[in-house]
Design a protein around this motif. Sequence first.
Motif, PDB file in Angstrom:
ATOM      1  N   HIS A 205     -12.109   7.026   4.143  1.00 29.39           N
ATOM      2  CA  HIS A 205     -12.225   5.509   4.319  1.00 29.39           C
ATOM      3  C   HIS A 205     -13.184   5.090   5.581  1.00 29.39           C
ATOM      4  O   HIS A 205     -13.224   6.021   6.523  1.00 29.39           O
ATOM      5  CB  HIS A 205     -11.023   4.760   4.273  1.00 29.39           C
ATOM      6  CG  HIS A 205     -10.057   4.929   5.343  1.00 29.39           C
ATOM      7  ND1 HIS A 205     -10.335   4.183   6.635  1.00 29.39           N
ATOM      8  CD2 HIS A 205      -9.307   5.728   5.764  1.00 29.39           C
ATOM      9  CE1 HIS A 205      -9.472   4.840   7.544  1.00 29.39           C
ATOM     10  NE2 HIS A 205      -8.505   5.759   6.838  1.00 29.39           N
TER      11      HIS A 205
ATOM     12  N   GLY B  99     -18.478  -3.341   0.774  1.00 28.93           N
ATOM     13  CA  GLY B  99     -17.353  -2.736   0.322  1.00 28.93           C
ATOM     14  C   GLY B  99     -17.592  -1.883  -0.879  1.00 28.93           C
ATOM     15  O   GLY B  99     -17.146  -0.522  -1.090  1.00 28.93           O
TER      16      GLY B  99
ATOM     17  N   GLN C  89       0.916  -1.318  -0.110  1.00 28.88           N
ATOM     18  CA  GLN C  89       0.027   0.106  -0.151  1.00 28.88           C
ATOM     19  C   GLN C  89       0.986   1.407  -0.112  1.00 28.88           C
ATOM     20  O   GLN C  89       0.589   2.249  -0.799  1.00 28.88           O
ATOM     21  CB  GLN C  89      -0.930   0.016   1.231  1.00 28.88           C
ATOM     22  CG  GLN C  89      -1.990  -1.232   1.187  1.00 28.88           C
ATOM     23  CD  GLN C  89      -2.384  -1.435   2.311  1.00 28.88           C
ATOM     24  OE1 GLN C  89      -2.352  -0.834   3.430  1.00 28.88           O
ATOM     25  NE2 GLN C  89      -3.846  -2.339   2.555  1.00 28.88           N
TER      26      GLN C  89
ATOM     27  N   TYR D 122      -5.570   3.369   0.955  1.00 26.52           N
ATOM     28  CA  TYR D 122      -5.320   2.503  -0.575  1.00 26.52           C
ATOM     29  C   TYR D 122      -6.587   1.920  -0.746  1.00 26.52           C
ATOM     30  O   TYR D 122      -6.618   1.498  -1.942  1.00 26.52           O
ATOM     31  CB  TYR D 122      -4.469   1.474   0.076  1.00 26.52           C
ATOM     32  CG  TYR D 122      -3.831   0.609  -1.236  1.00 26.52           C
ATOM     33  CD1 TYR D 122      -3.064   0.738  -1.963  1.00 26.52           C
ATOM     34  CD2 TYR D 122      -4.527  -0.932  -1.180  1.00 26.52           C
ATOM     35  CE1 TYR D 122      -2.805   0.029  -2.936  1.00 26.52           C
ATOM     36  CE2 TYR D 122      -4.495  -1.682  -2.065  1.00 26.52           C
ATOM     37  CZ  TYR D 122      -3.523  -1.311  -2.983  1.00 26.52           C
ATOM     38  OH  TYR D 122      -3.075  -2.128  -4.231  1.00 26.52           O
ATOM     39  N   ARG D 123      -7.571   1.727   0.013  1.00 31.38           N
ATOM     40  CA  ARG D 123      -8.943   1.190  -0.201  1.00 31.38           C
ATOM     41  C   ARG D 123      -9.411   2.024  -1.472  1.00 31.38           C
ATOM     42  O   ARG D 123     -10.461   1.439  -2.203  1.00 31.38           O
ATOM     43  CB  ARG D 123      -9.666   1.158   0.802  1.00 31.38           C
ATOM     44  CG  ARG D 123     -10.539   1.990   1.295  1.00 31.38           C
ATOM     45  CD  ARG D 123     -12.058   2.704   0.865  1.00 31.38           C
ATOM     46  NE  ARG D 123     -12.816   1.531   0.929  1.00 31.38           N
ATOM     47  CZ  ARG D 123     -13.718   1.321   0.164  1.00 31.38           C
ATOM     48  NH1 ARG D 123     -14.157   2.175  -0.848  1.00 31.38           N
ATOM     49  NH2 ARG D 123     -14.690   0.408   0.470  1.00 31.38           N
ATOM     50  N   TRP D 124      -9.102   3.159  -1.581  1.00 31.79           N
ATOM     51  CA  TRP D 124      -9.826   3.939  -2.775  1.00 31.79           C
ATOM     52  C   TRP D 124      -8.800   3.741  -3.982  1.00 31.79           C
ATOM     53  O   TRP D 124      -9.256   4.515  -4.847  1.00 31.79           O
ATOM     54  CB  TRP D 124      -9.708   5.332  -2.290  1.00 31.79           C
ATOM     55  CG  TRP D 124     -10.677   5.769  -1.206  1.00 31.79           C
ATOM     56  CD1 TRP D 124     -10.052   6.076  -0.023  1.00 31.79           C
ATOM     57  CD2 TRP D 124     -12.132   5.681  -1.185  1.00 31.79           C
ATOM     58  NE1 TRP D 124     -11.141   6.301   0.870  1.00 31.79           N
ATOM     59  CE2 TRP D 124     -12.244   6.318   0.465  1.00 31.79           C
ATOM     60  CE3 TRP D 124     -13.103   5.348  -2.054  1.00 31.79           C
ATOM     61  CZ2 TRP D 124     -13.526   6.323   0.636  1.00 31.79           C
ATOM     62  CZ3 TRP D 124     -14.245   5.561  -1.580  1.00 31.79           C
ATOM     63  CH2 TRP D 124     -14.572   5.909  -0.259  1.00 31.79           C
ATOM     64  N   LYS D 125      -7.918   2.851  -4.226  1.00 31.01           N
ATOM     65  CA  LYS D 125      -7.060   2.910  -5.220  1.00 31.01           C
ATOM     66  C   LYS D 125      -7.779   3.037  -6.711  1.00 31.01           C
ATOM     67  O   LYS D 125      -7.348   3.775  -7.519  1.00 31.01           O
ATOM     68  CB  LYS D 125      -6.223   1.520  -5.264  1.00 31.01           C
ATOM     69  CG  LYS D 125      -5.223   1.684  -6.282  1.00 31.01           C
ATOM     70  CD  LYS D 125      -4.210   0.095  -6.099  1.00 31.01           C
ATOM     71  CE  LYS D 125      -3.423  -0.168  -7.340  1.00 31.01           C
ATOM     72  NZ  LYS D 125      -4.115  -0.342  -8.697  1.00 31.01           N
TER      73      LYS D 125
ATOM     74  N   HIS E 288     -16.839   6.270   2.954  1.00 34.85           N
ATOM     75  CA  HIS E 288     -17.433   4.805   3.100  1.00 34.85           C
ATOM     76  C   HIS E 288     -17.486   4.347   4.555  1.00 34.85           C
ATOM     77  O   HIS E 288     -16.954   4.605   5.217  1.00 34.85           O
ATOM     78  CB  HIS E 288     -16.396   3.872   2.244  1.00 34.85           C
ATOM     79  CG  HIS E 288     -16.586   2.709   2.510  1.00 34.85           C
ATOM     80  ND1 HIS E 288     -15.942   1.487   3.176  1.00 34.85           N
ATOM     81  CD2 HIS E 288     -17.709   1.677   2.100  1.00 34.85           C
ATOM     82  CE1 HIS E 288     -16.480   0.473   3.200  1.00 34.85           C
ATOM     83  NE2 HIS E 288     -17.462   0.292   2.459  1.00 34.85           N
TER      84      HIS E 288
ATOM     85  N   LYS F 161     -17.288  -2.044  -4.198  1.00 34.29           N
ATOM     86  CA  LYS F 161     -16.147  -1.608  -5.032  1.00 34.29           C
ATOM     87  C   LYS F 161     -16.279  -2.293  -6.458  1.00 34.29           C
ATOM     88  O   LYS F 161     -16.551  -3.310  -6.740  1.00 34.29           O
ATOM     89  CB  LYS F 161     -14.702  -2.317  -4.620  1.00 34.29           C
ATOM     90  CG  LYS F 161     -14.055  -1.625  -3.156  1.00 34.29           C
ATOM     91  CD  LYS F 161     -12.907  -2.382  -2.921  1.00 34.29           C
ATOM     92  CE  LYS F 161     -11.947  -1.633  -1.710  1.00 34.29           C
ATOM     93  NZ  LYS F 161     -10.915  -2.121  -1.356  1.00 34.29           N
TER      94      LYS F 161
ATOM     95  N   SER G   4      -9.394   0.361   7.848  1.00 38.64           N
ATOM     96  CA  SER G   4      -8.899   0.474   6.431  1.00 38.64           C
ATOM     97  C   SER G   4      -7.951   1.658   6.340  1.00 38.64           C
ATOM     98  O   SER G   4      -7.332   2.149   7.440  1.00 38.64           O
ATOM     99  CB  SER G   4     -10.218   0.850   5.779  1.00 38.64           C
ATOM    100  OG  SER G   4      -9.987   0.885   4.118  1.00 38.64           O
TER     101      SER G   4
END
Length: 275
Positions: A79, A259, A44, A86-89, A142, A261, A83
Amino acid sequence: MKKYIPKIVGFGINSVGILSPKYAAHLSMTLFSSPKKGKTNEKQANYLKEAKQDEVICNGITIKTYQWSGKKDTVLLAHGWESNTYRWKDLIELLKAEDYNVIALDAPAHGSSSGKLFNALIYSECIHAVAKKFNTSAIIGHSVGGMATAFGNYNFPLTQVKKLVLLGAPADFTGVFSRYIDMMGYNNRISKAMGKYVLARFNHLPEYFDAAKFTTNFKAKGLIVHDKKDRIIPYKDGLKFKQNYTNAEFLSTKGFGHGLKSELVYTHILDFLNT
């Protein structure tokens, strides 16, 4: 054995509560507010090093921020629990392609930010501080990041924030507390003591902190997204936001879980930001 650990810990705290409900409430709330994961790992960090990094001090907590510069409006990403940025990459890459000025923060006790405790109220103050510093026009939150975004917009409204996106956000504190209490097996003595703890710390009982109701008179346009198969935050929380946030559109999904995503969700977010 792992699934029984919360109940075993809860039994211990219930036992402490027989002698000292106040101390037991302190233990239960500390446990509730202490993330076990979410720190930035090497993979990350390698991605995040491409961003311009900065720090914002909020109530003695050093909040790590990341910026991917663009010429369009500034979008802030917040986020959720356990978390980090990086969860938003995938969304970051899409926002960069659209030339948005992207800001993201690591929450207290998460990622590369400092602090040991975390909750939506503390987080809301940090989101506000970062949004103010970077003159943010849209915030995407999120889970608890969405709840904290709603709290922040209610308590510290910024006129430059024109749009809010709430993804899988909890609608109120009572629901979050009730799920935590059930998971741990706390008795009524502990649950009542927890309520008193919140009152002493934040000047209101848990039922006051109703994120969905706070959105009723929001001037910022909203996009609420919730998945019917969300196993973390019930779908009914999304419907409660839909009922109260009159200046928002609601996107119901199925199969993306908590998530959220997915290309479908990201397309709706981009469409919302571009209009």
